[in-house]
Design a protein around this motif. Structure first.
Motif, PDB file in Angstrom:
ATOM      1  N   PRO A 273       0.819  -1.210   0.000  1.00 53.83           N
ATOM      2  CA  PRO A 273       0.000   0.000   0.000  1.00 53.83           C
ATOM      3  C   PRO A 273       0.849   1.254   0.000  1.00 53.83           C
ATOM      4  O   PRO A 273       1.924   1.293   0.601  1.00 53.83           O
ATOM      5  CB  PRO A 273      -0.783  -0.114   1.320  1.00 53.83           C
ATOM      6  CG  PRO A 273       0.110  -0.914   2.212  1.00 53.83           C
ATOM      7  CD  PRO A 273       0.823  -1.895   1.313  1.00 53.83           C
ATOM      8  N   VAL A 274       0.362   2.274  -0.698  1.00 54.43           N
ATOM      9  CA  VAL A 274       0.940   3.605  -0.550  1.00 54.43           C
ATOM     10  C   VAL A 274       0.418   4.172   0.766  1.00 54.43           C
ATOM     11  O   VAL A 274      -0.788   4.277   0.963  1.00 54.43           O
ATOM     12  CB  VAL A 274       0.549   4.524  -1.722  1.00 54.43           C
ATOM     13  CG1 VAL A 274       1.064   5.938  -1.500  1.00 54.43           C
ATOM     14  CG2 VAL A 274       1.078   3.963  -3.039  1.00 54.43           C
ATOM     15  N   ARG A 275       1.317   4.492   1.678  1.00 53.65           N
ATOM     16  CA  ARG A 275       0.915   4.983   3.005  1.00 53.65           C
ATOM     17  C   ARG A 275       0.911   6.508   3.081  1.00 53.65           C
ATOM     18  O   ARG A 275       0.081   7.092   3.785  1.00 53.65           O
ATOM     19  CB  ARG A 275       1.864   4.430   4.075  1.00 53.65           C
ATOM     20  CG  ARG A 275       1.809   2.930   4.263  1.00 53.65           C
ATOM     21  CD  ARG A 275       0.443   2.465   4.724  1.00 53.65           C
ATOM     22  NE  ARG A 275       0.456   1.053   5.144  1.00 53.65           N
ATOM     23  CZ  ARG A 275      -0.629   0.383   5.501  1.00 53.65           C
ATOM     24  NH1 ARG A 275      -1.811   0.969   5.470  1.00 53.65           N
ATOM     25  NH2 ARG A 275      -0.534  -0.874   5.874  1.00 53.65           N
ATOM     26  N   PHE A 276       1.856   7.150   2.369  1.00 54.72           N
ATOM     27  CA  PHE A 276       1.966   8.609   2.420  1.00 54.72           C
ATOM     28  C   PHE A 276       2.322   9.125   1.035  1.00 54.72           C
ATOM     29  O   PHE A 276       3.011   8.443   0.267  1.00 54.72           O
ATOM     30  CB  PHE A 276       3.047   9.062   3.409  1.00 54.72           C
ATOM     31  CG  PHE A 276       2.819   8.606   4.818  1.00 54.72           C
ATOM     32  CD1 PHE A 276       2.053   9.360   5.692  1.00 54.72           C
ATOM     33  CD2 PHE A 276       3.361   7.406   5.262  1.00 54.72           C
ATOM     34  CE1 PHE A 276       1.838   8.929   6.993  1.00 54.72           C
ATOM     35  CE2 PHE A 276       3.147   6.972   6.560  1.00 54.72           C
ATOM     36  CZ  PHE A 276       2.382   7.731   7.430  1.00 54.72           C
ATOM     37  N   VAL A 277       1.855  10.336   0.723  1.00 55.03           N
ATOM     38  CA  VAL A 277       2.237  11.000  -0.524  1.00 55.03           C
ATOM     39  C   VAL A 277       2.724  12.407  -0.203  1.00 55.03           C
ATOM     40  O   VAL A 277       2.173  13.091   0.656  1.00 55.03           O
ATOM     41  CB  VAL A 277       1.072  11.058  -1.536  1.00 55.03           C
ATOM     42  CG1 VAL A 277       0.763   9.656  -2.069  1.00 55.03           C
ATOM     43  CG2 VAL A 277      -0.169  11.692  -0.942  1.00 55.03           C
ATOM     44  N   GLY A 278       3.775  12.812  -0.923  1.00 54.51           N
ATOM     45  CA  GLY A 278       4.299  14.160  -0.786  1.00 54.51           C
ATOM     46  C   GLY A 278       3.762  15.045  -1.886  1.00 54.51           C
ATOM     47  O   GLY A 278       3.875  14.714  -3.066  1.00 54.51           O
ATOM     48  N   VAL A 279       3.166  16.176  -1.504  1.00 53.32           N
ATOM     49  CA  VAL A 279       2.536  17.065  -2.492  1.00 53.32           C
ATOM     50  C   VAL A 279       3.083  18.489  -2.401  1.00 53.32           C
ATOM     51  O   VAL A 279       2.444  19.428  -2.854  1.00 53.32           O
ATOM     52  CB  VAL A 279       0.998  17.069  -2.327  1.00 53.32           C
ATOM     53  CG1 VAL A 279       0.420  15.705  -2.648  1.00 53.32           C
ATOM     54  CG2 VAL A 279       0.582  17.508  -0.915  1.00 53.32           C
ATOM     55  N   GLY A 280       4.276  18.648  -1.834  1.00 57.20           N
ATOM     56  CA  GLY A 280       4.853  19.979  -1.727  1.00 57.20           C
ATOM     57  C   GLY A 280       6.084  19.977  -0.839  1.00 57.20           C
ATOM     58  O   GLY A 280       6.501  18.939  -0.313  1.00 57.20           O
ATOM     59  N   GLU A 281       6.671  21.156  -0.647  1.00 57.73           N
ATOM     60  CA  GLU A 281       7.925  21.292   0.090  1.00 57.73           C
ATOM     61  C   GLU A 281       7.728  21.537   1.579  1.00 57.73           C
ATOM     62  O   GLU A 281       8.657  21.364   2.367  1.00 57.73           O
ATOM     63  CB  GLU A 281       8.737  22.458  -0.493  1.00 57.73           C
ATOM     64  CG  GLU A 281       9.144  22.268  -1.956  1.00 57.73           C
ATOM     65  CD  GLU A 281      10.095  21.104  -2.139  1.00 57.73           C
ATOM     66  OE1 GLU A 281      10.906  20.849  -1.236  1.00 57.73           O
ATOM     67  OE2 GLU A 281      10.012  20.441  -3.191  1.00 57.73           O
ATOM     68  N   GLY A 282       6.533  21.964   1.992  1.00 57.74           N
ATOM     69  CA  GLY A 282       6.317  22.343   3.374  1.00 57.74           C
ATOM     70  C   GLY A 282       6.232  21.163   4.320  1.00 57.74           C
ATOM     71  O   GLY A 282       6.012  20.017   3.902  1.00 57.74           O
TER      72      GLY A 282
END
Length: 303
Positions: A273-282
């Motif tokens: 499973p994908v547990r986390f996704v990164g959608v930016g720098e913050g």
């Protein structure tokens, strides 16, 4: 910006390039063989991989027949439902140990260190006491880089001198966290080239040592992949899974690519499973993965 809005903004490149077109194609058309062919082609362009695209289209055909669907709008909703189920995890992360240990692995340059800090920040917001372990003892200044990010997240770090045994660092950190009543240890590791057997063997050792450090620790191993590399990330991943028993995926840089369809094939091909996704720098831009919100944001049609 709320959760859904941030996710939607992070997926803008993927949606604008492909999935918005897929939504328009299916929603506006009649359900025909030509529609299925066009859909398969668009899914491949979205970087789902040819085999996964064919599987999705075949499942959609079966769903249309089984439910006697007539309109493109019905077919679109059916497709979204199929993707949701494909992405859904079989269970939650096991973080019940004392401490819970999260081992973070991956090749160089995928955003591993920053993801660790963002994970620490996320779990701190949930009220957990979090400690980091600087297990990357080979790369110059790796521990210092982790310390800078740890300061931003306001969490402590256990580190040894450069060149120390990474397994010993992680062992000490887990034991320290257990003695001091911390809820969680998030462990950094050196970036590995997936085709270097000696480095992969060391990952296996690290994984074993963490289990021995504390009898009550639960262990999750998260493999960090770079969404920008799309299908290439999947080809790297299988050897990591074998070496260190990865239990989930962190997919970074999703906002920087039009290849968001790779999220679908990661679960389908790797079984993780994908547990986390990164959608930016913050610090707030690493998000727990929600299949329902992801699919809704992916196919969002802006007026």
């Amino acid at each position: 910006m709320g959760f859904f809005e941030k996710l939607g903004e992070g997926l803008r490149k993927t949606r604008d390039s492909i999935f918005g077109s897929i939504a328009g194609l299916v929603n506006a058309g009649e359900i025909t063989d030509e529609l299925y062919d066009d859909l398969e082609e668009q899914l491949i362009l979205a970087d789902t991989g040819a085999d996964v695209a064919m599987r999705l289209v075949e499942e959609l055909r079966q769903e249309v027949r089984r439910k006697h669907l007539k309109t493109g709008a019905d077919a679109l909703e059916a497709l979204k439902g199929i993707i949701r189920e494909m992405l859904r995890a079989d269970g939650e992360m096991q973080l019940s140990g004392r401490p819970a240990v999260v081992l973070v692995i991956g090749v160089n340059g995928v955003g591993k260190t920053t993801s660790i800090a963002k994970l620490a920040h996320l779990y701190k917001q949930q009220g957990k006491r979090v400690m980091l372990a600087a297990g990357d003892t080979f790369r110059a200044a790796a521990a210092e880089q982790l310390c800078v990010w740890a300061e931003r997240a306001d969490v402590p770090v256990v580190k040894h001198n450069e060149g120390a045994d990474p397994a010993a660092v992680l062992f000490d950190a887990v034991q320290s966290a257990a003695a001091r009543g911390y809820d969680m240890v998030i462990c950094d590791t050196a970036g590995r080239l997936h085709n270097k057997k000696n480095l992969m063997d060391e990952l296996s050792k690290i994984s074993r040592v963490v289990h021995k450090a504390c009898g009550t620790a639960s262990v999750e191993t998260l493999l960090v992949l770079d969404a920008i590399t799309g299908q290439n990330a999947i080809s790297q991943a299988s050897q990591f899974i074998d070496a260190a028993g990865a239990t989930g995926i962190v997919l970074t840089k999703l906002d920087g690519t039009a290849k968001g369809g790779a999220v679908i094939s990661i679960k389908a091909k790797l079984g993780l499973p994908v547990r986390f996704v990164g959608v930016g720098e913050g610090m707030d831009d690493l998000m727990e993965f929600d299949p329902d919100a992801f699919v809704d944001a992916l196919f969002l049609r802006e007026e």
